[in-house]
Design a protein around this motif. Structure first.
Motif, PDB file in Angstrom:
ATOM      1  N   ALA A 254       0.636  -1.159  -0.012  1.00 46.74           N
ATOM      2  CA  ALA A 254       0.129   0.205   0.037  1.00 46.74           C
ATOM      3  C   ALA A 254       1.187   1.119   0.236  1.00 46.74           C
ATOM      4  CB  ALA A 254      -0.962  -0.348   1.293  1.00 46.74           C
ATOM      5  N   ALA A 255       1.769   1.295   0.355  1.00 42.25           N
ATOM      6  CA  ALA A 255       2.481   2.280   0.319  1.00 42.25           C
ATOM      7  C   ALA A 255       4.016   2.576  -0.048  1.00 42.25           C
ATOM      8  CB  ALA A 255       3.384   2.328   2.542  1.00 42.25           C
ATOM      9  N   LYS A 256       4.326   1.575  -1.234  1.00 41.80           N
ATOM     10  CA  LYS A 256       5.704   1.152  -1.754  1.00 41.80           C
ATOM     11  C   LYS A 256       6.136   2.419  -2.447  1.00 41.80           C
ATOM     12  CE  LYS A 256       3.462  -0.274  -5.812  1.00 41.80           C
ATOM     13  NZ  LYS A 256       1.747  -0.314  -5.609  1.00 41.80           N
ATOM     14  N   ALA A 257       5.371   3.743  -2.382  1.00 43.47           N
ATOM     15  CA  ALA A 257       5.833   4.483  -3.225  1.00 43.47           C
ATOM     16  C   ALA A 257       6.923   5.438  -1.970  1.00 43.47           C
ATOM     17  CB  ALA A 257       4.640   5.182  -3.607  1.00 43.47           C
ATOM     18  N   TYR A 258       6.797   5.436  -0.340  1.00 43.19           N
ATOM     19  CA  TYR A 258       7.417   6.172   0.093  1.00 43.19           C
ATOM     20  C   TYR A 258       7.654   5.183   1.266  1.00 43.19           C
ATOM     21  CZ  TYR A 258       2.285   6.593   1.996  1.00 43.19           C
ATOM     22  OH  TYR A 258       1.060   5.849   1.741  1.00 43.19           O
ATOM     23  N   ALA A 259       6.960   4.102   1.742  1.00 43.88           N
ATOM     24  CA  ALA A 259       7.332   3.439   2.574  1.00 43.88           C
ATOM     25  C   ALA A 259       8.778   3.434   3.067  1.00 43.88           C
ATOM     26  CB  ALA A 259       6.771   2.385   2.977  1.00 43.88           C
ATOM     27  N   PRO A 260       9.674   3.123   2.415  1.00 41.43           N
ATOM     28  CA  PRO A 260      11.144   1.966   2.133  1.00 41.43           C
ATOM     29  C   PRO A 260      11.876   3.518   2.524  1.00 41.43           C
ATOM     30  CG  PRO A 260      10.440   1.015  -0.020  1.00 41.43           C
ATOM     31  CD  PRO A 260       9.640   1.591   0.728  1.00 41.43           C
ATOM     32  N   ILE A 261      11.603   4.575   2.059  1.00 39.95           N
ATOM     33  CA  ILE A 261      12.329   5.703   1.896  1.00 39.95           C
ATOM     34  C   ILE A 261      12.163   6.643   3.538  1.00 39.95           C
ATOM     35  CG2 ILE A 261      10.931   7.946   1.280  1.00 39.95           C
ATOM     36  CD1 ILE A 261      13.630   9.242  -0.187  1.00 39.95           C
ATOM     37  N   THR A 262      10.912   6.335   3.701  1.00 39.40           N
ATOM     38  CA  THR A 262      11.067   7.178   4.726  1.00 39.40           C
ATOM     39  C   THR A 262      11.333   6.496   6.235  1.00 39.40           C
ATOM     40  OG1 THR A 262       8.296   7.090   4.395  1.00 39.40           O
ATOM     41  CG2 THR A 262       8.914   7.313   6.739  1.00 39.40           C
ATOM     42  N   LEU A 263      11.701   4.966   6.071  1.00 37.88           N
ATOM     43  CA  LEU A 263      12.329   3.533   6.922  1.00 37.88           C
ATOM     44  C   LEU A 263      13.450   4.332   6.661  1.00 37.88           C
ATOM     45  CD1 LEU A 263      12.356   1.501   8.911  1.00 37.88           C
ATOM     46  CD2 LEU A 263      12.606  -0.303   7.426  1.00 37.88           C
ATOM     47  N   ASP A 264      14.258   4.578   5.954  1.00 32.77           N
ATOM     48  CA  ASP A 264      15.716   4.200   5.399  1.00 32.77           C
ATOM     49  C   ASP A 264      15.802   6.002   6.439  1.00 32.77           C
ATOM     50  OD1 ASP A 264      17.978   4.167   4.232  1.00 32.77           O
ATOM     51  OD2 ASP A 264      17.465   4.933   2.709  1.00 32.77           O
ATOM     52  N   VAL A 265      15.352   7.071   6.089  1.00 30.55           N
ATOM     53  CA  VAL A 265      15.554   8.410   6.459  1.00 30.55           C
ATOM     54  C   VAL A 265      15.692   8.325   8.541  1.00 30.55           C
ATOM     55  CG1 VAL A 265      15.179  10.758   6.888  1.00 30.55           C
ATOM     56  CG2 VAL A 265      15.051   9.828   4.143  1.00 30.55           C
ATOM     57  N   MET A 266      14.080   7.393   8.602  1.00 28.84           N
ATOM     58  CA  MET A 266      14.191   7.270   9.500  1.00 28.84           C
ATOM     59  C   MET A 266      14.982   6.542  10.704  1.00 28.84           C
ATOM     60  SD  MET A 266      10.840   7.922  10.754  1.00 28.84           S
ATOM     61  CE  MET A 266      10.269   8.293  12.599  1.00 28.84           C
ATOM     62  N   SER A 267      15.855   5.637  10.638  1.00 26.01           N
ATOM     63  CA  SER A 267      16.539   5.084  10.909  1.00 26.01           C
ATOM     64  C   SER A 267      18.110   5.957  10.665  1.00 26.01           C
ATOM     65  CB  SER A 267      16.411   3.789  10.342  1.00 26.01           C
ATOM     66  OG  SER A 267      15.702   3.217  10.534  1.00 26.01           O
ATOM     67  N   SER A 268      18.371   6.344   9.953  1.00 30.40           N
ATOM     68  CA  SER A 268      19.155   7.136   9.617  1.00 30.40           C
ATOM     69  C   SER A 268      20.226   8.872   9.872  1.00 30.40           C
ATOM     70  CB  SER A 268      19.730   7.255   7.837  1.00 30.40           C
ATOM     71  OG  SER A 268      19.149   6.309   7.418  1.00 30.40           O
ATOM     72  N   VAL A 269      18.469   9.211  10.575  1.00 31.76           N
ATOM     73  CA  VAL A 269      18.920  10.753  11.306  1.00 31.76           C
ATOM     74  C   VAL A 269      19.442  10.294  12.487  1.00 31.76           C
ATOM     75  CG1 VAL A 269      17.077  12.067   9.447  1.00 31.76           C
ATOM     76  CG2 VAL A 269      16.392  10.109  12.297  1.00 31.76           C
ATOM     77  N   ASN A 270      19.943  11.086  13.389  1.00 31.92           N
ATOM     78  CA  ASN A 270      21.159  11.059  14.858  1.00 31.92           C
ATOM     79  C   ASN A 270      20.298  12.530  15.482  1.00 31.92           C
ATOM     80  OD1 ASN A 270      23.061  10.366  16.180  1.00 31.92           O
ATOM     81  ND2 ASN A 270      24.012  11.141  15.331  1.00 31.92           N
ATOM     82  N   PRO A 271      19.678  11.913  16.487  1.00 27.63           N
ATOM     83  CA  PRO A 271      18.858  13.525  17.018  1.00 27.63           C
ATOM     84  C   PRO A 271      20.202  13.612  18.318  1.00 27.63           C
ATOM     85  CG  PRO A 271      17.981  10.921  17.450  1.00 27.63           C
ATOM     86  CD  PRO A 271      18.994  10.763  16.280  1.00 27.63           C
ATOM     87  N   LYS A 272      21.030  13.108  18.457  1.00 25.53           N
ATOM     88  CA  LYS A 272      22.508  13.379  19.619  1.00 25.53           C
ATOM     89  C   LYS A 272      22.740  14.437  18.780  1.00 25.53           C
ATOM     90  CE  LYS A 272      22.016   8.680  22.244  1.00 25.53           C
ATOM     91  NZ  LYS A 272      21.626   7.636  22.418  1.00 25.53           N
ATOM     92  N   GLN A 273      23.126  14.092  17.862  1.00 27.71           N
ATOM     93  CA  GLN A 273      24.725  15.626  16.621  1.00 27.71           C
ATOM     94  C   GLN A 273      24.034  15.195  15.609  1.00 27.71           C
ATOM     95  OE1 GLN A 273      28.382  15.020  17.089  1.00 27.71           O
ATOM     96  NE2 GLN A 273      28.642  15.504  15.788  1.00 27.71           N
ATOM     97  N   PRO A 274      22.947  15.940  15.263  1.00 25.77           N
ATOM     98  CA  PRO A 274      22.297  15.738  13.883  1.00 25.77           C
ATOM     99  C   PRO A 274      23.451  17.397  12.981  1.00 25.77           C
ATOM    100  CG  PRO A 274      20.741  17.645  15.365  1.00 25.77           C
ATOM    101  CD  PRO A 274      21.979  16.947  16.243  1.00 25.77           C
ATOM    102  N   GLY A 275      23.805  17.970  13.567  1.00 33.70           N
ATOM    103  CA  GLY A 275      24.496  18.511  12.937  1.00 33.70           C
ATOM    104  C   GLY A 275      26.090  18.880  12.752  1.00 33.70           C
ATOM    105  N   VAL A 276      26.998  19.343  12.527  1.00 33.35           N
ATOM    106  CA  VAL A 276      28.504  19.403  12.018  1.00 33.35           C
ATOM    107  C   VAL A 276      29.328  18.954  14.201  1.00 33.35           C
ATOM    108  CG1 VAL A 276      31.111  19.624  11.476  1.00 33.35           C
ATOM    109  CG2 VAL A 276      28.387  19.664  10.236  1.00 33.35           C
TER     110      VAL A 276
END
Lengths: 454, 283
Positions: free
Chosen positions: A375-397
């Motif tokens: 049902a969400a093939k257009a956007y589910a993979p990228i959502t999971l990919d991005v949400m798993s990759s971001v780093n809330p402990k150090q998002p910047g440089v």
């Protein structure tokens, strides 16, 4: 005519008296589904929620929980985001105990946990193997944890991604990579920009949760941030100036007209109606662009949030369920929270309401469900990919002394963000200069930062 | 003679041109003020995508989806709460304002001007400053989320405005009538009920309606002092605002339903209102 008016006045008066007399002891609203909700249950759970699609679905499905748990009634009070913050903060901070379960953002969880306002859910969740607490997406778990204690569980999560109209970009011979840079996106926006269609739509409406959600991520990927690791404000810096100037130049050259009146909903409408070709915003927007009644369904492409100096630049936001320590029904509240954030609940939404309505961004297993993947093939993979990759402990440089991406987890940030957003919006609308905006914002941010210096 | 006729005719045409201009300006102003209401009603009958569209649409196939959604979310209960709070507030403020206005106009108390300033000064403090003390008091006495308590608060809040309005109406009552009543042996109670009130009834109706409207529309206190059972219509309307999705059609539909009782009450009391609102202005 006069007789009619008298009759009407009499009728109105009679209805008023009748309705007043029939009002129950403390009020007429019985539950979220109307004035006829059950009031005689042994346990009545009061839930304060934010008005979004996923929460409204939970309100619809509460009957499933009530029939599986006889004697329990769940009353929902749906509120607009700002109203929810005001009402729930007053209630939880004073220990009034009007709500047994509250919906709070990732911004509030660590602060309220530190204040001792919320029940620590770690023991209850870890001791229940069927709940599978480790299945919750790790970055979302991180933003809801304080002092190694999980004070709230995610019901819905989102990051930010780049969304673009493939048809429009193809026609102009423009391609976007899966991990684009901001410079690449700005150039593409300029190419597809026409008098009838903006090349890109970005938020400009003043507000810490409006303009500053995407702009903070732009600042972070350009090397800036709100504070350094010793709470010294770092707003009036070359990195901020470069990022904010870039944002304005991009909007001036190929953005929507009057950007200071645009936020999520306005850009969503612009994309749907073909008034904008690209948009970098919350990942949940993809499900709306791909909805059955959307004119751009199947025409959209999705990519990671554009970057400059960092590897990722997506934000991280979650709406979470938490239990105030003032509740008198902790056990019943914990049981409901576990149900509403369980794997089974996600399947229940899929089967009863629709697989594209499943709350995204909370559990890894959601993205393994074949029906959801379809049902969400257009956007589910990228959502999971991005949400798993971001780093809330150090998002910047550079390192930062708080956990969170597009916000700073201190109570003063709402005010700091709102004031600075107004200054930057003035610059975007050519009512002020960048130096003036950043100079004033530096002072505002430093005053707040001083309270957290150790 | 001819020249006089010409002057008269020119004066007449100038007057008629002025009249036409005044009518035109009035119509333009009416349209400007009425348009947002018209737009709200129109949006309530649009599908969500059309209501949120960048290009305004005037001709479309009407749908009642917004109204259905608003009612499905239990709007009747919120309307009932608003009505209860507004009726209580109106009864309290009018009942207390009548003797207060009488003492401030007809049978004047000493230092009346100071009392008047005191009454209105209670409205000077912003609501944000009093809401937390009120919240803590109601929390302590266990009356948070209670519609009757909200009605009492609204009644107290509206009292200064009602007293001021009624005082100006009471001042219009010719003193000779009151004197005659006193000579005939009427006591204070009889004087108020049988002589003064019938004369100022349109004014009382206007003050009551204003008190009702203020209570019906109040948002801030309702949001913080109620949580579920006693929640009123304004915060319920606010709950349709969705940061992640379109909501204009359903919000417009709900707002139209919420505005109807006040419009009906105003229409029913139109004659009294016009007389009442102009009463205080005639000196």
């Amino acid at each position: 005519m006069l007789a009619n008016k008298r009759m009407l006045a009499l009728g109105t008066g009679a209805v008023a008296v009748a309705m007043t007399v029939t009002a129950c002891s403390s009020g007429a609203v019985q539950s979220g589904s109307g004035s006829t909700g059950a009031a005689g249950g042994a346990v009545t759970l009061k839930v304060a929620t934010v008005n979004n699609g996923q929460m409204k679905d939970m309100e619809k499905l509460k009957t499933e929980y009530e029939s599986a748990n006889p004697g329990v009634t769940v009353n929902f009070q749906v509120m607009e985001e700002g109203d929810l913050r005001a009402a729930v903060t007053a209630d939880v901070a004073s220990g009034a105990g009007q709500y047994d379960i509250v919906t709070i953002g990732a911004y509030e969880t660590p602060q309220w946990g530190a204040n001792g306002w919320l029940v620590d859910l770690t023991p209850e969740l870890q001791s229940d193997a069927s709940y599978d607490v480790n299945d919750l997406l790790p970055p979302v778990r991180d933003v809801n944890t304080f002092d190694n204690k999980l004070f709230a569980v995610p019901f819905y999560g989102e990051s930010s991604i780049l969304m673009y109209n493939k048809e429009v970009l193809d026609k102009a011979g423009v391609t976007i990579s899966q991990t684009p840079t901001w410079q690449e996106v700005a150039a593409a926006a300029k190419k597809v920009n026409t008098a009838d269609m903006a090349g890109i739509c970005m938020r400009g409406k003043p507000g810490w949760g409006d303009l500053f959600a995407p702009l903070t991520t732009v600042v972070q990927t350009f090397g800036g941030n709100w504070y350094d690791s010793s709470w010294k404000a770092t707003v009036n810096t070359p990195e901020w100036k470069e990022a904010v100037t870039f944002y304005k130049t991009m909007l001036d050259e190929s953005g929507e007209k009057d950007p200071v009146s645009y936020s999520f909903n306005e850009c969503l409408t612009a994309l749907k109606e073909g008034k904008a070709a690209m948009w970098a915003d919350a990942s949940v927007a993809a499900s709306m662009l791909e909805a059955a009644d959307s004119p751009v369904k199947g025409k959209m492409g999705y990519a990671h949030m554009p970057v400059d100096k960092t590897k990722e630049s997506g934000w991280l936001w979650s709406w979470n369920l938490a239990i105030p320590t003032s509740t008198k029904q902790k056990d019943a509240a914990v049981k409901f929270v576990k149900w509403a954030t369980s794997k089974e609940y996600i399947k229940l939404v899929g089967t009863k309401i629709g697989w594209s309505n499943v709350p995204p961004g909370s559990r890894t297993s959601t993205y393994e469900l074949p029906e959801y993947k379809d049902a969400a093939k257009a956007y589910a993979p990228i959502t999971l990919d991005v949400m798993s990759s971001v780093n809330p402990k150090q998002p910047g440089v550079n390192p930062q002394p708080w956990v969170g991406i597009q916000y700073v987890s201190i109570p003063e940030f709402q005010d700091v963000g709102n004031q600075c957003a107004q200054l930057v919006a003035d610059y975007l609308a050519n009512r002020g200069t960048i130096d003036d905006a950043l100079g004033k914002c530096q002072t505002i941010a430093q005053t707040a930062g001083d309270k957290h210096k150790k | 003679m001819n020249s006089r006729n010409d002057t008269t005719s020119s004066t007449r045409s100038t007057r008629s041109a002025r009249g036409a201009l005044t009518t035109l300006v009035t119509w333009i102003l009416v349209l400007i003020f009425f348009f947002p209401v018209f737009w709200m009603v129109l949006n309530g009958f649009k599908p969500e995508s059309l209501a949120s569209s960048v290009d305004p649409t005037f001709i479309f196939k009407p749908v009642t989806e917004g109204y259905q959604l608003a009612m499905d979310r239990g709007m009747a209960g919120y309307l009932q709460n608003s009505l209860t709070a507004a009726v209580i507030a109106t009864i309290i403020s009018v009942t207390l304002a009548i003797p207060a206005a009488y003492a401030l106009s007809i049978r004047r108390v000493k230092n009346v001007e100071n009392s008047l300033s005191f009454f209105i000064s209670t409205r000077f403090m912003p609501l944000a400053a009093i809401v937390l003390p009120l919240f803590m008091i109601f929390k302590t006495i266990g009356l948070l989320d209670n519609i009757y308590m909200l009605g009492i608060v609204y009644g107290a809040m509206n009292l200064p405005v009602t007293v001021w309005m009624m005082r100006s109406f009471f001042l219009e009552v010719p003193y000779e009538i009151i004197e005659a009543a006193r000579v005939d042996g009427a006591g204070m109670f009889r004087e108020i009920v049988r002589i003064v009130l019938p004369l100022v009834l349109p004014g009382v109706a206007a003050a009551a309606l204003i008190s009702f409207i203020f209570a019906w529309n109040e948002y801030f206190l309702a949001l913080l002092l109620t949580s579920s059972a006693a929640r009123t219509t304004p915060p319920f309307l606010g709950s349709f605002v969705d940061g992640r999705g379109q909501f204009l059609a359903v919000l417009s539909a709900a707002a139209t339903i919420a505005a109807l009782p006040v419009i009906l009450a105003g229409w029913a009391a139109q004659k009294q209102l016009v007389r009442g609102l102009s009463m205080g202005a005639i000196k």
